[in-house]
Design an enzyme around this catalytic site. Structure first.
Site, PDB file in Angstrom:
ATOM      1  N   LEU A   1       7.092   4.668   8.086  1.00  0.00           N
ATOM      2  CA  LEU A   1       7.938   5.273   9.117  1.00  0.00           C
ATOM      3  C   LEU A   1       8.996   4.295   9.622  1.00  0.00           C
ATOM      4  O   LEU A   1      10.139   4.673   9.905  1.00  0.00           O
ATOM      5  CB  LEU A   1       7.064   5.761  10.274  1.00  0.00           C
ATOM      6  CG  LEU A   1       7.748   6.527  11.388  1.00  0.00           C
ATOM      7  CD1 LEU A   1       8.397   7.805  10.858  1.00  0.00           C
ATOM      8  CD2 LEU A   1       6.745   6.858  12.494  1.00  0.00           C
TER       9      LEU A   1
ATOM     10  N   THR B   1      -3.668   9.978  11.179  1.00  0.00           N
ATOM     11  CA  THR B   1      -3.410   8.609  11.631  1.00  0.00           C
ATOM     12  C   THR B   1      -2.063   8.524  12.355  1.00  0.00           C
ATOM     13  O   THR B   1      -1.791   7.556  13.055  1.00  0.00           O
ATOM     14  CB  THR B   1      -3.422   7.637  10.445  1.00  0.00           C
ATOM     15  OG1 THR B   1      -2.535   8.117   9.422  1.00  0.00           O
ATOM     16  CG2 THR B   1      -4.817   7.502   9.871  1.00  0.00           C
TER      17      THR B   1
ATOM     18  N   ARG C   1       8.336  -8.633   8.551  1.00  0.00           N
ATOM     19  CA  ARG C   1       9.039  -7.849   7.543  1.00  0.00           C
ATOM     20  C   ARG C   1      10.420  -8.434   7.261  1.00  0.00           C
ATOM     21  O   ARG C   1      10.871  -8.455   6.117  1.00  0.00           O
ATOM     22  CB  ARG C   1       9.183  -6.402   8.013  1.00  0.00           C
ATOM     23  CG  ARG C   1       7.873  -5.634   8.044  1.00  0.00           C
ATOM     24  CD  ARG C   1       8.114  -4.159   8.319  1.00  0.00           C
ATOM     25  NE  ARG C   1       6.867  -3.431   8.461  1.00  0.00           N
ATOM     26  CZ  ARG C   1       6.789  -2.121   8.650  1.00  0.00           C
ATOM     27  NH1 ARG C   1       7.887  -1.396   8.729  1.00  0.00           N
ATOM     28  NH2 ARG C   1       5.617  -1.527   8.771  1.00  0.00           N
TER      29      ARG C   1
ATOM     30  N   LYS D   1      -7.686   5.618  23.535  1.00  0.00           N
ATOM     31  CA  LYS D   1      -6.237   5.453  23.662  1.00  0.00           C
ATOM     32  C   LYS D   1      -5.539   5.728  22.331  1.00  0.00           C
ATOM     33  O   LYS D   1      -4.432   6.267  22.301  1.00  0.00           O
ATOM     34  CB  LYS D   1      -5.902   4.047  24.160  1.00  0.00           C
ATOM     35  CG  LYS D   1      -6.357   3.800  25.597  1.00  0.00           C
ATOM     36  CD  LYS D   1      -5.910   2.443  26.117  1.00  0.00           C
ATOM     37  CE  LYS D   1      -6.325   2.261  27.565  1.00  0.00           C
ATOM     38  NZ  LYS D   1      -5.888   0.959  28.131  1.00  0.00           N
TER      39      LYS D   1
ATOM     40  N   LEU E   1       6.461 -11.486  17.116  1.00  0.00           N
ATOM     41  CA  LEU E   1       7.361 -10.404  17.494  1.00  0.00           C
ATOM     42  C   LEU E   1       7.313  -9.328  16.420  1.00  0.00           C
ATOM     43  O   LEU E   1       7.579  -9.611  15.241  1.00  0.00           O
ATOM     44  CB  LEU E   1       8.798 -10.912  17.637  1.00  0.00           C
ATOM     45  CG  LEU E   1       9.840  -9.841  17.986  1.00  0.00           C
ATOM     46  CD1 LEU E   1       9.646  -9.369  19.420  1.00  0.00           C
ATOM     47  CD2 LEU E   1      11.251 -10.376  17.783  1.00  0.00           C
ATOM     48  N   PRO E   2       6.962  -8.085  16.768  1.00  0.00           N
ATOM     49  CA  PRO E   2       6.910  -7.015  15.768  1.00  0.00           C
ATOM     50  C   PRO E   2       8.220  -6.898  14.995  1.00  0.00           C
ATOM     51  O   PRO E   2       9.295  -6.828  15.585  1.00  0.00           O
ATOM     52  CB  PRO E   2       6.649  -5.766  16.613  1.00  0.00           C
ATOM     53  CG  PRO E   2       5.927  -6.269  17.813  1.00  0.00           C
ATOM     54  CD  PRO E   2       6.559  -7.603  18.108  1.00  0.00           C
TER      55      PRO E   2
ATOM     56  N   SER F   1       0.823  -1.217   0.000  1.00  0.00           N
ATOM     57  CA  SER F   1       0.000   0.000   0.000  1.00  0.00           C
ATOM     58  C   SER F   1       0.854   1.263   0.000  1.00  0.00           C
ATOM     59  O   SER F   1       0.400   2.330  -0.416  1.00  0.00           O
ATOM     60  CB  SER F   1      -0.924   0.012   1.224  1.00  0.00           C
ATOM     61  OG  SER F   1      -0.166  -0.001   2.432  1.00  0.00           O
ATOM     62  N   HIS F   2       2.110   1.159   0.470  1.00  0.00           N
ATOM     63  CA  HIS F   2       3.004   2.316   0.516  1.00  0.00           C
ATOM     64  C   HIS F   2       4.134   2.211  -0.508  1.00  0.00           C
ATOM     65  O   HIS F   2       5.050   3.034  -0.507  1.00  0.00           O
ATOM     66  CB  HIS F   2       3.627   2.441   1.908  1.00  0.00           C
ATOM     67  CG  HIS F   2       2.696   2.933   2.956  1.00  0.00           C
ATOM     68  ND1 HIS F   2       1.628   2.186   3.407  1.00  0.00           N
ATOM     69  CD2 HIS F   2       2.652   4.094   3.657  1.00  0.00           C
ATOM     70  CE1 HIS F   2       0.984   2.858   4.341  1.00  0.00           C
ATOM     71  NE2 HIS F   2       1.579   4.017   4.512  1.00  0.00           N
TER      72      HIS F   2
ATOM     73  N   ASP G   1       6.014  -0.486  14.306  1.00  0.00           N
ATOM     74  CA  ASP G   1       5.618   0.571  13.375  1.00  0.00           C
ATOM     75  C   ASP G   1       4.104   0.519  13.247  1.00  0.00           C
ATOM     76  O   ASP G   1       3.564  -0.384  12.614  1.00  0.00           O
ATOM     77  CB  ASP G   1       6.293   0.345  12.016  1.00  0.00           C
ATOM     78  CG  ASP G   1       5.937   1.427  10.985  1.00  0.00           C
ATOM     79  OD1 ASP G   1       5.263   2.406  11.360  1.00  0.00           O
ATOM     80  OD2 ASP G   1       6.329   1.284   9.816  1.00  0.00           O
TER      81      ASP G   1
ATOM     82  N   GLU H   1      -4.527   1.945   3.430  1.00  0.00           N
ATOM     83  CA  GLU H   1      -5.197   0.661   3.191  1.00  0.00           C
ATOM     84  C   GLU H   1      -6.659   0.891   2.794  1.00  0.00           C
ATOM     85  O   GLU H   1      -7.197   0.188   1.939  1.00  0.00           O
ATOM     86  CB  GLU H   1      -5.122  -0.214   4.445  1.00  0.00           C
ATOM     87  CG  GLU H   1      -3.737  -0.767   4.744  1.00  0.00           C
ATOM     88  CD  GLU H   1      -3.295  -1.827   3.751  1.00  0.00           C
ATOM     89  OE1 GLU H   1      -4.146  -2.298   2.959  1.00  0.00           O
ATOM     90  OE2 GLU H   1      -2.105  -2.188   3.763  1.00  0.00           O
TER      91      GLU H   1
END
Length: 336
Positions: free
Chosen positions: A124, A160, A309, A231, A304-305, A47-48, A179, A189
């Site tokens: 980012l 956002t 990727r 939040k 795990l973030p 999308s980016h 991220d 998206e």
């Protein structure tokens, strides 16, 4: 079924670079954006990635972004770097800023980079990832045109507004990469679903009256749903303070949209903090990160973030990336 074609990362970078140059972007601005586009596709964030190249080119041609802008760098304090992006692409401004930020953080133990009069910085986490590769803990914040309404309201006041943190690992790659946007899902998206004519899941966006909708076009005219309710709004406000107010950039309520051709340059901002962990925790930082990561990876099914990727990036380097043929056609048309 969406038709795709496999391209190597080098081909993606080259195609992006040539399209940006054809639209009137200078080589100095086109190259960092093309490199980031290839990396974004490698990470699986389509999308980016290439889908944004026609939009970038359109925005250069209509004046929403100055494709020939030259970032202006200053260092008013030993641990503070500022860059005026001069309404140009964020990527070249961030590159210029990092050249001063990284040595400043190593020297001072911690340093900050404030960027104003900027444009969409893409993913980012791509930028904080690079700080982690340099052996620093990287935190990043970027504001965007207003698309999230405050709790109890229906009119958007903040964007956002993503934030990211990347912690260095022992192999030269981030041990941990977070991220995420302040909304349930990135606005891009929803825009992608609108372009593809697909409905969005309930909980992604709200209509103009604050009610849930599955129509992406209605959601784009309404507001994005904040992640975690109030939040998420708090996270968006935190990022707005850091990336807009603290940098002197344009608040989201005053910024022109990243989509479309109306409104002129958005003049949004980015804020980065780079920390040399040896100055705050010595070797205890590396030990703590290893223990934290292992506590997550040792659990069956736990995520795990950043791991997703990492795996996609490794596969893309050897196998290339499947790219939407319709997107390629749009980009190739720009080169005729």
């Amino acid at each position: 079924m969406i038709e795709t074609r496999t391209l190597s990362l080098a081909e993606i970078e080259d195609l992006s670079f040539r399209a940006l140059m054809a639209a009137g972007t200078s080589e100095e601005n086109a190259r960092p954006l093309a490199v980031a586009t290839a990396a974004t596709e490698a990470d699986g964030v389509a999308s980016h990635g290439l889908a944004y190249i026609p939009i970038y080119c359109e925005h250069v041609q209509c004046g929403k972004v100055d494709g020939t802008a030259k970032p202006v760098l200053a260092q008013p304090r030993p641990g503070v770097v500022t860059v005026d992006a001069a309404t140009g692409f964020a990527h070249s401004a961030i590159d210029a800023g990092f050249e001063a930020l990284i040595p400043a953080a190593r020297s001072q133990g911690i340093a900050a980079l404030a960027i104003r009069n900027s444009y969409n910085c893409g993913v980012l986490g791509y930028h904080t990832y690079r700080l982690a590769q340099a052996g620093l803990v990287g935190l990043g914040f970027t504001n965007a045109p207003a698309s999230i309404a405050p709790s109890g309201g229906a009119k958007p006041v903040v964007g956002t507004n993503p934030f990211s943190i990347a912690a260095p690992g022992s192999d030269g790659q981030p041990a941990l990469l977070i991220d995420q946007s302040a909304s349930t899902i990135a606005k891009s998206e929803v825009m992608k679903h609108a372009r593809d004519g697909k409905p969005i899941p309930v909980g992604w966006a709200l209509d103009a009256d604050g009610n849930p909708t599955t129509d992406p076009n209605v959601g784009l005219k309404g507001s994005m749903a904040p992640s975690g309710g109030y939040k998420g709004v708090g996270v968006a406000l935190l990022t707005e303070v850091l990336a807009a107010a603290l940098t002197g950039a344009t608040l989201g309520i005053h910024a022109s949209p990243f989509s479309g051709t109306a409104g002129g340059p958005p003049k949004t901002g980015q804020f980065f903090i780079a920390i040399d962990a040896s100055a705050t925790a010595n070797d205890a930082f590396s030990t703590g990160i290893v223990d934290l990561v292992e506590a997550i990876r040792s659990q069956e099914g736990a995520h795990l973030p950043g791991d997703g990727r990492r795996a996609k990036r490794m596969a893309a380097k050897s196998d290339g990336v499947a790219v939407n043929v319709a997107t390629l056609a749009k980009i190739e048309a720009l080169l005729v």
